[in-house]
Design an enzyme around this catalytic site. Structure first.
Site, PDB file in Angstrom:
ATOM      1  N   ARG A  61       0.851  -1.195   0.000  1.00 25.13           N
ATOM      2  CA  ARG A  61       0.000   0.000   0.000  1.00 25.13           C
ATOM      3  C   ARG A  61       0.880   1.236   0.000  1.00 25.13           C
ATOM      4  NH1 ARG A  61      -4.146   0.675   4.291  1.00 25.13           N
ATOM      5  NH2 ARG A  61      -2.404   0.382   5.707  1.00 25.13           N
ATOM      6  N   LYS A 125       4.251 -10.585  10.161  1.00 26.40           N
ATOM      7  CA  LYS A 125       3.505 -10.560   8.908  1.00 26.40           C
ATOM      8  C   LYS A 125       3.871 -11.760   8.018  1.00 26.40           C
ATOM      9  CE  LYS A 125       3.110  -6.394   6.861  1.00 26.40           C
ATOM     10  NZ  LYS A 125       2.644  -5.320   5.950  1.00 26.40           N
ATOM     11  N   ARG A 259      -0.839   0.432  14.727  1.00 24.79           N
ATOM     12  CA  ARG A 259       0.283  -0.089  15.518  1.00 24.79           C
ATOM     13  C   ARG A 259      -0.184  -0.372  16.932  1.00 24.79           C
ATOM     14  NH1 ARG A 259       1.959  -0.175  11.214  1.00 24.79           N
ATOM     15  NH2 ARG A 259       3.791   0.797  10.286  1.00 24.79           N
TER      16      ARG A 259
HETATM   17  P1  ATP Z   1       1.503  -0.921   7.654  1.00 21.68           P
HETATM   18  O1  ATP Z   1       2.256  -2.129   8.191  1.00 21.68           O
HETATM   19  O2  ATP Z   1       2.235   0.352   7.758  1.00 21.68           O
HETATM   20  O3  ATP Z   1       0.077  -0.888   8.078  1.00 21.68           O
HETATM   21  P2  ATP Z   1       0.780  -2.272   5.461  1.00 21.68           P
HETATM   22  O4  ATP Z   1       0.662  -3.429   6.382  1.00 21.68           O
HETATM   23  O5  ATP Z   1      -0.438  -1.758   4.839  1.00 21.68           O
HETATM   24  O6  ATP Z   1       1.508  -1.122   6.185  1.00 21.68           O
HETATM   25  P3  ATP Z   1       1.607  -3.361   3.080  1.00 21.68           P
HETATM   26  O7  ATP Z   1       1.480  -2.354   2.048  1.00 21.68           O
HETATM   27  O8  ATP Z   1       0.567  -4.396   3.243  1.00 21.68           O
HETATM   28  O9  ATP Z   1       1.856  -2.615   4.427  1.00 21.68           O
HETATM   29  O10 ATP Z   1       2.981  -4.120   2.936  1.00 21.68           O
HETATM   30  C1  ATP Z   1       4.195  -3.415   2.731  1.00 21.68           C
HETATM   31  C2  ATP Z   1       5.053  -3.505   3.971  1.00 21.68           C
HETATM   32  O11 ATP Z   1       5.265  -4.856   4.351  1.00 21.68           O
HETATM   33  C3  ATP Z   1       6.458  -2.961   3.689  1.00 21.68           C
HETATM   34  O12 ATP Z   1       6.509  -1.615   4.062  1.00 21.68           O
HETATM   35  C4  ATP Z   1       7.385  -3.836   4.551  1.00 21.68           C
HETATM   36  O13 ATP Z   1       7.581  -3.263   5.826  1.00 21.68           O
HETATM   37  C5  ATP Z   1       6.617  -5.103   4.763  1.00 21.68           C
HETATM   38  N1  ATP Z   1       7.100  -6.230   3.927  1.00 21.68           N
HETATM   39  C6  ATP Z   1       7.625  -6.205   2.685  1.00 21.68           C
HETATM   40  N2  ATP Z   1       7.896  -7.446   2.229  1.00 21.68           N
HETATM   41  C7  ATP Z   1       7.526  -8.287   3.236  1.00 21.68           C
HETATM   42  C8  ATP Z   1       7.551  -9.700   3.388  1.00 21.68           C
HETATM   43  N3  ATP Z   1       7.964 -10.522   2.422  1.00 21.68           N
HETATM   44  N4  ATP Z   1       7.100 -10.209   4.548  1.00 21.68           N
HETATM   45  C9  ATP Z   1       6.637  -9.423   5.533  1.00 21.68           C
HETATM   46  N5  ATP Z   1       6.590  -8.077   5.460  1.00 21.68           N
HETATM   47  C10 ATP Z   1       7.032  -7.516   4.310  1.00 21.68           C
END
Ligand code: ATP
Length: 266
Positions: A61, A125, A259
């Site tokens: 995102r 994640k 968070r």
């Molecule tokens: P936030 O965590 O700020 O709410 P988000 O969860 O919406 O953001 P996404 O856009 O879903 O974030 O995912 C991108 C984020 O996930 C990146 O900024 C990085 O920190 C993390 N990320 C990137 N690749 C991976 C991976 N393979 N496994 C886990 N986390 C990752």
């Protein structure tokens, strides 16, 4: 895992194992499966699953990136056309989270969900979901649902991201075509259900898996705290319910981040 596990991903094998009736394509390498399907959406006449054995510029995102490794992750996007306008899609990323969680459950893996779009395992994640949309030429909306699932990521990824991430070594050993077909079936089933009933059909299922239920959290917008309160699950449109000192409020996903209070990352 061996390179041959990856090389063995084939469109015909995935389609043969799936009940979804969705066309499947597998490419060796691409920048972003979401970008590829968005570029083709205007010319599609039916849902399409695009799997990349190697994705080099995965997106998250708000311009964030999603890292993957050819041997250690599954990266794919599903293009699906919905009738009506984008307003009907409220809660779709959360419904997709439920579909992933329920499919993984059937494969023996329990995961939690973090609002709005993360799949967590033991707090880290495991999968990212990115949904992008485009008006369909004949009416309705093409949605491109991109998913990156960590199976067995190299240790360097955590160092690169500066946070710990989850993997599924057990599923990494499973036949990739079978795993992909199971995920496709779970997603297609959820999308058809979402078409009929919207997010209301998923809210209780999402809430049962809510990883941060009752925890004190902050809502951030570009690093700035907008709200603070106890996370109380989601409503029937996918908004987060937050019990603040001033009472219960609802939060729309937009580009805000969630968070646990006091944590730098989530
Ligand atoms: P936030 O965590 O700020 O709410 P988000 O969860 O919406 O953001 P996404 O856009 O879903 O974030 O995912 C991108 C984020 O996930 C990146 O900024 C990085 O920190 C993390 N990320 C990137 N690749 C991976 C991976 N393979 N496994 C886990 N986390 C990752």
């Amino acid at each position: 895992m061996t390179a041959s596990t990856i090389a063995s991903m084939h469109a015909a094998d995935i389609a043969a194992r799936s009940q979804a009736g969705v066309a499947v394509e597998v490419v060796e390498e691409t920048g972003s499966t979401n970008a590829d399907l968005l570029a083709r959406a205007a010319s599609l006449d039916a849902p399409l699953l695009l799997v990349a054995r190697n994705q080099t510029a995965g997106r998250g995102r708000a311009g964030r990136s999603w890292l993957s490794s050819s041997a250690g992750s599954l990266t794919f996007s599903l293009a699906w056309r919905f009738e009506g306008g984008v307003g009907r899609l409220a809660g779709l990323p959360l419904a997709i989270g439920v579909a992933l969680a329920e499919t993984l459950d059937k494969l023996g893996v329990q995961v939690g969900l973090k609002w709005p779009n993360d799949v967590l395992r033991d707090g880290d994640k495991l999968a990212g979901i990115l949904i992008e949309t485009q008006n369909a030429p004949g009416g309705g909306v093409w949605t491109v649902i991109g998913i990156g699932l960590n199976l067995l990521m190299p240790d360097e990824t955590e160092a690169l991201l500066g946070r710990s991430i989850a993997s599924l070594p057990w599923l990494a050993r499973m036949d990739r075509n079978e795993l992909m077909a199971a995920l496709l079936d779970g997603l297609a089933g959820a999308l058809r259900e979402f078409e009929r009933a919207g997010f209301a059909a998923f809210s209780a299922r999402w809430n049962r898996r809510h990883a941060w239920q009752g925890q004190t959290v902050v809502i951030l917008d570009a690093g700035k705290t907008l709200h603070e309160g106890a996370a109380a699950g989601v409503d029937d449109t996918g908004r987060l319910l937050l019990d603040t000192r001033e009472g219960r409020i609802t939060v729309l996903a937009g580009d805000v981040s969630l968070r646990v209070k006091g944590a730098l990352q989530g």
